[in-house]
Motif scaffolding. Structure first.
Motif, PDB file in Angstrom:
ATOM      1  N   MET A 142      33.528  28.870  35.255  1.00 41.97           N
ATOM      2  CA  MET A 142      34.077  30.224  35.103  1.00 41.97           C
ATOM      3  C   MET A 142      34.786  30.372  33.754  1.00 41.97           C
ATOM      4  O   MET A 142      34.678  31.409  33.100  1.00 41.97           O
ATOM      5  CB  MET A 142      35.060  30.515  36.247  1.00 41.97           C
ATOM      6  N   GLN A 143      35.495  29.344  33.336  1.00 42.25           N
ATOM      7  CA  GLN A 143      36.146  29.384  32.022  1.00 42.25           C
ATOM      8  C   GLN A 143      35.090  29.479  30.917  1.00 42.25           C
ATOM      9  O   GLN A 143      35.180  30.292  29.996  1.00 42.25           O
ATOM     10  CB  GLN A 143      36.994  28.120  31.806  1.00 42.25           C
ATOM     11  N   GLY A 144      34.056  28.642  31.035  1.00 40.66           N
ATOM     12  CA  GLY A 144      32.997  28.622  30.026  1.00 40.66           C
ATOM     13  C   GLY A 144      32.285  29.961  29.952  1.00 40.66           C
ATOM     14  O   GLY A 144      32.037  30.490  28.855  1.00 40.66           O
ATOM     15  N   THR A 180      32.661  45.019  34.067  1.00 36.59           N
ATOM     16  CA  THR A 180      32.432  43.965  35.064  1.00 36.59           C
ATOM     17  C   THR A 180      33.289  42.731  34.759  1.00 36.59           C
ATOM     18  O   THR A 180      33.854  42.137  35.667  1.00 36.59           O
ATOM     19  CB  THR A 180      30.944  43.563  35.151  1.00 36.59           C
ATOM     20  N   TYR A 181      33.440  42.387  33.495  1.00 36.66           N
ATOM     21  CA  TYR A 181      34.229  41.192  33.162  1.00 36.66           C
ATOM     22  C   TYR A 181      35.703  41.383  33.513  1.00 36.66           C
ATOM     23  O   TYR A 181      36.332  40.491  34.103  1.00 36.66           O
ATOM     24  CB  TYR A 181      34.080  40.831  31.675  1.00 36.66           C
ATOM     25  N   SER A 182      36.251  42.547  33.179  1.00 39.00           N
ATOM     26  CA  SER A 182      37.696  42.741  33.361  1.00 39.00           C
ATOM     27  C   SER A 182      38.099  42.826  34.829  1.00 39.00           C
ATOM     28  O   SER A 182      39.278  42.797  35.146  1.00 39.00           O
ATOM     29  CB  SER A 182      38.161  43.994  32.614  1.00 39.00           C
ATOM     30  N   ARG A 183      37.118  42.950  35.703  1.00 40.40           N
ATOM     31  CA  ARG A 183      37.434  43.016  37.134  1.00 40.40           C
ATOM     32  C   ARG A 183      37.355  41.653  37.839  1.00 40.40           C
ATOM     33  O   ARG A 183      37.620  41.554  39.030  1.00 40.40           O
ATOM     34  CB  ARG A 183      36.526  44.048  37.822  1.00 40.40           C
ATOM     35  N   HIS A 225      40.626  33.339  38.962  1.00 42.95           N
ATOM     36  CA  HIS A 225      39.325  32.692  39.165  1.00 42.95           C
ATOM     37  C   HIS A 225      38.591  32.415  37.853  1.00 42.95           C
ATOM     38  O   HIS A 225      37.508  31.831  37.863  1.00 42.95           O
ATOM     39  CB  HIS A 225      38.431  33.582  40.054  1.00 42.95           C
ATOM     40  N   SER A 226      39.133  32.931  36.762  1.00 42.67           N
ATOM     41  CA  SER A 226      38.403  32.769  35.492  1.00 42.67           C
ATOM     42  C   SER A 226      39.365  32.404  34.365  1.00 42.67           C
ATOM     43  O   SER A 226      39.490  33.139  33.389  1.00 42.67           O
ATOM     44  CB  SER A 226      37.662  34.060  35.144  1.00 42.67           C
TER      45      SER A 226
END
Ligand SMILES: [Fe+2]
Length: 495
Positions: free
Chosen positions: A202-204, A391-394, A399-400
């Motif tokens: 998730m970080q990657g 989508t990314y900001s939600r 979790h990320s």
């Protein structure tokens, strides 16, 4: 004629005794230092940061646009810092900074957000070798390759890993099978290692999407914006068509790349710099996204698209439906433009020098090429850009994480226990939260749904009304999930 010359002409034709006297007593040499023509002509140039590996950029952003950007965007940044800082920094620590994500949540983030752009049905020979013991015949798999992160240099006590994940696809769902990390293949039955490996993926995905893939939307199109503003008169239909989609892009992209307070520069004295690396690490990712990663087909070299960019999930279908909607409109507008005029030939040839894959004057003569090139610009700066952010900001920050503080354990460390409290520090989390509020989350100034064009002709005005209706219809008939409501799609790159 450039407005600078018009202004000069008007002034020069009028004799003023006062100016004659002033020019004798104290001749004005200011213009030699800062020529207005240069200041306000946003012609692109090779990137001063890295001319070989980064897209050409516009350095001479018109002053009016900079002023407007400061008023509309920078003020919002300042307000966000002032409003949220005290509460964030003084609030106690019962809130979880990193949370365990179950396999379903993990798959949904990878499969149903902008993260899905790098999912692939193809398994390379190397990946086949890595997952040889896991892959079974007659099953459908996706791989998720984040190997460009392998070379990232991080700040002390922060870690990133190049990972490859293997998912099985059953019906409309993905199921995680294994994650390749630090030369180990980790599977779901390895409990704590598996939980940490998922957080690394998730970080990657967060770093690769925001620093490597999404910048392909932002920066290469600056040359189109700058050349259009420099060459094409404001009354021209082509200028009027692109104008609402060029809004605020140039000062925003300039600020991201060249202002030291930019999130991309990673000044650790700013509260909103969340990455585990500084400017060099960030722009190395941008460069990888632009020049491509040799031997890794998920990361091709940038080339200006004349159709929708293809990905192997529903995200692509969503993008395509809007691309076709914009194309139906643009195609009719282009009928009012002479593709073979000297002006359009010069415009196309100029852009083709700065943007790889952009059609030159000769190619523009082929049917529909101009319409496709303009459609791609509008789609890129509106739908394609906005849906990534939305989508990314939600995705929950817990979790990320963008920073991870626990190195992934070696195979010898058989007693490894994951304590989620050690994954992210409170400061890491606060930085990420500010970045999300200020840069990742959409902050709309103008919307695609009610975009207006300065067309004068009634036929063109009618086409705009039809376009608005077609956009609504496209949203209504979307065969996939609506990754972003039409009412949240900005008309241009404005955050
Ligand atoms: Fe963006």
């Amino acid at each position: 004629m450039h407005e600078y010359f018009e202004r000069f002409e008007q002034r020069a034709s009028k004799r003023s005794t006062l100016r004659i006297v002033r020019n004798i007593i104290k001749p004005d040499v200011k213009e030699v230092r800062a020529n207005e023509l240069t200041k306000n002509s946003p012609w692109p140039q090779p990137s001063p940061m890295n001319p070989f590996e980064l897209p050409s950029c516009v350095v001479h952003v018109p002053e009016k646009e900079i002023e407007h950007f400061i008023k509309k965007v920078v003020r919002r940044y300042v307000k966000t810092i002032q409003t949220h800082s005290f509460k964030s920094l003084t609030k106690g620590g019962s809130h979880k900074l990193a949370r365990k994500l179950n396999d379903k949540e993990f798959c949904d983030y990878i499969f149903r957000t902008c993260f899905s752009k790098i999912l692939s049905k193809n398994i390379s020979p190397d990946e086949h070798r890595i997952f040889f013991d896991v892959i079974e015949d007659k099953k459908e798999y996706f791989t998720y390759n984040l190997m460009p992160l392998k070379t990232m240099k991080t700040y002390p006590d922060m870690y990133t890993e190049g990972t490859i994940s293997l998912f099985e696809k059953k019906g409309d769902q993905l199921f995680p099978c294994a994650i390749y990390i630090k030369q180990q293949v980790v599977t779901p039955d390895e409990h704590d290692r598996w939980e940490l490996a998922k957080l690394y993926v998730m970080q990657g995905a967060s770093i690769i999407l925001t620093a490597c893939i999404h910048p392909r939307i932002h920066f290469p199109v600056d040359s189109i914006n700058g050349i259009t503003k420099t060459l094409i008169p404001k009354e021209h239909i082509l200028f009027q068509l692109l104008s609402p989609h060029m809004y605020i892009q140039l000062p925003l992209n300039f600020a991201v790349q060249y202002i030291s307070k930019s999130i991309a520069h990673g000044d650790q004295s700013e509260i909103y710099t969340p990455y585990p690396c500084g400017r060099k690490g960030f722009f190395e990712q941008v460069a990888l996204g632009y020049r491509g990663v040799e031997g890794n087909f998920r990361y091709p070299k940038y080339s200006y698209p004349l159709s929708v960019e293809r990905f192997e999930t529903d995200y692509s279908i969503f993008l395509e439906k809007y691309w076709l909607c914009i194309y139906r409109f643009v195609k009719k507008i282009v009928e009012f433009i002479d593709c073979d005029s000297d002006l359009i030939r010069l415009w196309a040839n100029s852009i083709a020098q700065y943007v790889p894959g952009f059609p030159n004057a000769q190619q523009m003569l082929k049917k529909d090429v101009l319409a496709k090139a303009l459609t791609s610009y509008i789609h890129n700066c509106s739908v394609s850009h906005a849906v990534d952010h939305y989508t990314y900001s939600r995705i929950p920050l817990e979790h990320s994480p963008l920073r991870i503080r626990i190195p992934f354990p070696s195979p010898q460390n058989s007693t490894f226990k994951l304590d989620l409290k050690d994954v992210v520090t409170r400061e890491d989390y606060i930085r990420h939260k500010f970045a999300n509020l200020m840069f990742f989350k959409e902050n709309n100034l103008t919307l695609l749904a009610d975009v207006n064009y300065a067309f004068k002709q009634p036929e063109l005005k009618k086409l705009v009304r039809e376009f608005h209706a077609d956009l609504k219809q496209t949203e209504k008939e979307m065969p996939t999930e609506n990754y972003i409501p039409l009412s949240e799609i900005a008309a241009s790159i404005q955050y």
